[in-house]
Design an enzyme around this catalytic site. Structure first.
Site, PDB file in Angstrom:
ATOM      1  N   THR A  94      26.158  33.878  31.028  1.00  0.00           N
ATOM      2  CA  THR A  94      24.905  33.277  30.567  1.00  0.00           C
ATOM      3  C   THR A  94      24.142  32.808  31.799  1.00  0.00           C
ATOM      4  OG1 THR A  94      25.954  32.499  28.542  1.00  0.00           O
ATOM      5  CG2 THR A  94      23.866  31.467  29.147  1.00  0.00           C
ATOM      6  N   LYS A 169      19.874  34.570  23.932  1.00  0.00           N
ATOM      7  CA  LYS A 169      21.002  33.622  24.034  1.00  0.00           C
ATOM      8  C   LYS A 169      20.503  32.179  24.187  1.00  0.00           C
ATOM      9  CE  LYS A 169      24.992  31.808  25.363  1.00  0.00           C
ATOM     10  NZ  LYS A 169      26.154  31.627  24.538  1.00  0.00           N
ATOM     11  N   LYS A 244      24.232  23.178  30.010  1.00  0.00           N
ATOM     12  CA  LYS A 244      23.811  24.286  30.899  1.00  0.00           C
ATOM     13  C   LYS A 244      22.799  25.194  30.184  1.00  0.00           C
ATOM     14  CE  LYS A 244      25.364  28.701  32.633  1.00  0.00           C
ATOM     15  NZ  LYS A 244      26.365  29.751  32.628  1.00  0.00           N
TER      16      LYS A 244
HETATM   17  P1  NAD Z   1      34.989  29.857  33.947  1.00  0.00           P
HETATM   18  O1  NAD Z   1      34.525  28.926  34.987  1.00  0.00           O
HETATM   19  O2  NAD Z   1      36.231  29.578  33.182  1.00  0.00           O
HETATM   20  O3  NAD Z   1      35.155  31.328  34.592  1.00  0.00           O
HETATM   21  C1  NAD Z   1      34.353  31.853  35.604  1.00  0.00           C
HETATM   22  C2  NAD Z   1      35.269  32.597  36.561  1.00  0.00           C
HETATM   23  O4  NAD Z   1      34.470  33.247  37.556  1.00  0.00           O
HETATM   24  C3  NAD Z   1      36.237  31.678  37.300  1.00  0.00           C
HETATM   25  O5  NAD Z   1      37.572  32.099  37.060  1.00  0.00           O
HETATM   26  C4  NAD Z   1      35.843  31.831  38.770  1.00  0.00           C
HETATM   27  O6  NAD Z   1      36.941  31.761  39.665  1.00  0.00           O
HETATM   28  C5  NAD Z   1      35.207  33.200  38.757  1.00  0.00           C
HETATM   29  N1  NAD Z   1      34.319  33.451  39.873  1.00  0.00           N
HETATM   30  C6  NAD Z   1      33.334  32.658  40.363  1.00  0.00           C
HETATM   31  N2  NAD Z   1      32.725  33.250  41.411  1.00  0.00           N
HETATM   32  C7  NAD Z   1      33.335  34.444  41.579  1.00  0.00           C
HETATM   33  C8  NAD Z   1      33.174  35.513  42.495  1.00  0.00           C
HETATM   34  N3  NAD Z   1      32.240  35.463  43.467  1.00  0.00           N
HETATM   35  N4  NAD Z   1      33.977  36.583  42.398  1.00  0.00           N
HETATM   36  C9  NAD Z   1      34.932  36.637  41.442  1.00  0.00           C
HETATM   37  N5  NAD Z   1      35.146  35.667  40.537  1.00  0.00           N
HETATM   38  C10 NAD Z   1      34.356  34.575  40.610  1.00  0.00           C
HETATM   39  O7  NAD Z   1      33.749  30.054  32.943  1.00  0.00           O
HETATM   40  P2  NAD Z   1      33.765  30.661  31.461  1.00  0.00           P
HETATM   41  O8  NAD Z   1      33.940  29.579  30.467  1.00  0.00           O
HETATM   42  O9  NAD Z   1      34.675  31.841  31.436  1.00  0.00           O
HETATM   43  O10 NAD Z   1      32.243  31.134  31.354  1.00  0.00           O
HETATM   44  C11 NAD Z   1      31.785  32.313  31.988  1.00  0.00           C
HETATM   45  C12 NAD Z   1      30.368  32.585  31.519  1.00  0.00           C
HETATM   46  O11 NAD Z   1      30.361  32.733  30.100  1.00  0.00           O
HETATM   47  C13 NAD Z   1      29.381  31.453  31.849  1.00  0.00           C
HETATM   48  O12 NAD Z   1      28.160  32.030  32.247  1.00  0.00           O
HETATM   49  C14 NAD Z   1      29.255  30.700  30.524  1.00  0.00           C
HETATM   50  O13 NAD Z   1      28.023  30.042  30.386  1.00  0.00           O
HETATM   51  C15 NAD Z   1      29.398  31.841  29.527  1.00  0.00           C
HETATM   52  N6  NAD Z   1      29.871  31.445  28.193  1.00  0.00           N
HETATM   53  C16 NAD Z   1      30.927  30.581  28.072  1.00  0.00           C
HETATM   54  C17 NAD Z   1      31.371  30.223  26.800  1.00  0.00           C
HETATM   55  C18 NAD Z   1      32.553  29.291  26.630  1.00  0.00           C
HETATM   56  O14 NAD Z   1      32.762  28.809  25.504  1.00  0.00           O
HETATM   57  N7  NAD Z   1      33.340  29.022  27.659  1.00  0.00           N
HETATM   58  C19 NAD Z   1      30.743  30.736  25.660  1.00  0.00           C
HETATM   59  C20 NAD Z   1      29.692  31.632  25.808  1.00  0.00           C
HETATM   60  C21 NAD Z   1      29.262  31.980  27.095  1.00  0.00           C
END
Ligand code: NAD
Length: 298
Positions: A94, A169, A244
């Site tokens: 997102t 979204k 966010k």
């Molecule tokens: P998270 O922080 O658990 O996961 C993100 C991952 O990206 C981490 O493991 C981090 O180490 C990795 N990362 C960061 N920079 C990186 C790079 N340069 N190279 C490789 N890996 C890298 O976050 P999440 O909860 O999995 O959310 C991910 C996305 O999904 C976000 O944009 C969030 O807004 C969206 N989202 C989350 C949810 C939810 O309920 N958690 C729901 C819908 C959408």
């Protein structure tokens, strides 16, 4: 066998990558976190040492990263030019509409098909392969994008051209953030007026006050057994995540000249709740702040 590169194996990406592996694809996975890489390996993915190694021979590249700056950096420095130009690039994070469009232009100029494909549904849906995808892409690319997302999806909808997926979204989540606060305010008022909040659910869920926040996610425990209100607001959709998305909506509204006073109020209230140390709680815990009962949160 389709070769998938999956970048970002966090709370969401971990389950999504696992579902691609379960569908029989070869999933080359990368994350900065060693623990995330180990979990992905246990789920059937092949861990790699870098983004460029993961994408080297990919048919499909999927990214699930925290925010716009991560997405821009990873695409501009490590994916575009490193993945074969025949690869389909899908960003499911997102992020802001402007960055999504910028990445789409960079990808298109280098000859790639790209889509912004953010998701609705949290970690439970990510693990179960039942996310809803909102896709911004060229119309002609949609069929193959839908097929690529299928192992992770219960519904894939094309919102329009590049950036439209992100627009859908943040607009959707702005409705959710606002209706949840309205629901919490009404429940808190009902209680103060001596009306049983459970009885109020029976009425509001069958009346014009009905919304997803009432019927599927009621913030008072009892009427909706699956709602986080039944488990001290743990799990679910974290307040910090809602904040966010509301910030992204407000930034987009300011740039577009749109009037979104309720979205702005919602952002301010979730920011307050987050600032009080509850960013990790489900966003429906806002009820306890509006009841003046933060002490009820253990
Ligand atoms: P998270 O922080 O658990 O996961 C993100 C991952 O990206 C981490 O493991 C981090 O180490 C990795 N990362 C960061 N920079 C990186 C790079 N340069 N190279 C490789 N890996 C890298 O976050 P999440 O909860 O999995 O959310 C991910 C996305 O999904 C976000 O944009 C969030 O807004 C969206 N989202 C989350 C949810 C939810 O309920 N958690 C729901 C819908 C959408």
């Amino acid at each position: 066998m389709t070769r998938i590169a999956f970048i970002g194996l966090g709370n969401m990406g971990g389950g999504m990558a696992a579902n691609q592996a379960k569908a029989g694809h070869r999933v080359a996975a990368f994350d900065l976190s060693q623990a995330a890489l180990e979990r992905a390996e246990a789920a059937g993915c092949v861990p790699t040492a870098s983004v460029t190694e993961a994408v080297r021979d990919a048919d499909i590249v999927i990214t699930m990263l925290p925010a716009g700056p991560h997405v821009l950096k990873v695409y501009s420095e490590q994916i575009i030019g490193a993945a074969p130009s025949s690869a389909l690039l899908l960003d499911c994070s997102t992020i802001d509409v402007e960055t999504a469009r910028r990445v789409a232009t960079l990808a298109r100029d280098a000859g790639y098909a790209f889509a912004d494909a953010p998701v609705s549904g949290g970690t439970v849906a990510a693990d179960a392969g039942t996310l809803a995808f909102m896709v911004g892409c060229d119309e002609g690319d949609f069929a193959r994008i839908e097929a690529a997302l299928e192992p992770m999806s219960r519904a894939t909808m094309r919102a329009g051209d590049h950036g439209a997926g992100q627009a859908a979204k943040i607009c959707n989540n702005m409705i959710l953030g606002i209706t949840m606060i309205g629901t919490c305010e009404a429940v808190a008022l009902a209680e103060k007026l001596g009306l049983d909040p459970v009885k109020f659910f029976d009425i509001a869920s069958k009346s014009s006050g009905q919304s997803w926040s009432v019927s599927s996610y009621y913030p008072w425990p009892g009427p909706v057994p699956t709602a986080p209100s039944n488990r001290d607001y743990q799990g679910g959709f974290a307040t910090a995540m809602m904040l966010k998305d509301l910030k992204l909506a407000q930034e987009a509204a300011a740039k577009a000249g749109a009037t979104t006073p309720m979205g702005a109020q919602a952002e301010a209230l979730y920011a307050l709740f987050d600032g009080l140390g509850h960013g990790g709680r489900d966003f429906s815990a806002m009820l306890q702040m509006l009841r003046g009962r933060l002490d009820a949160l253990s």
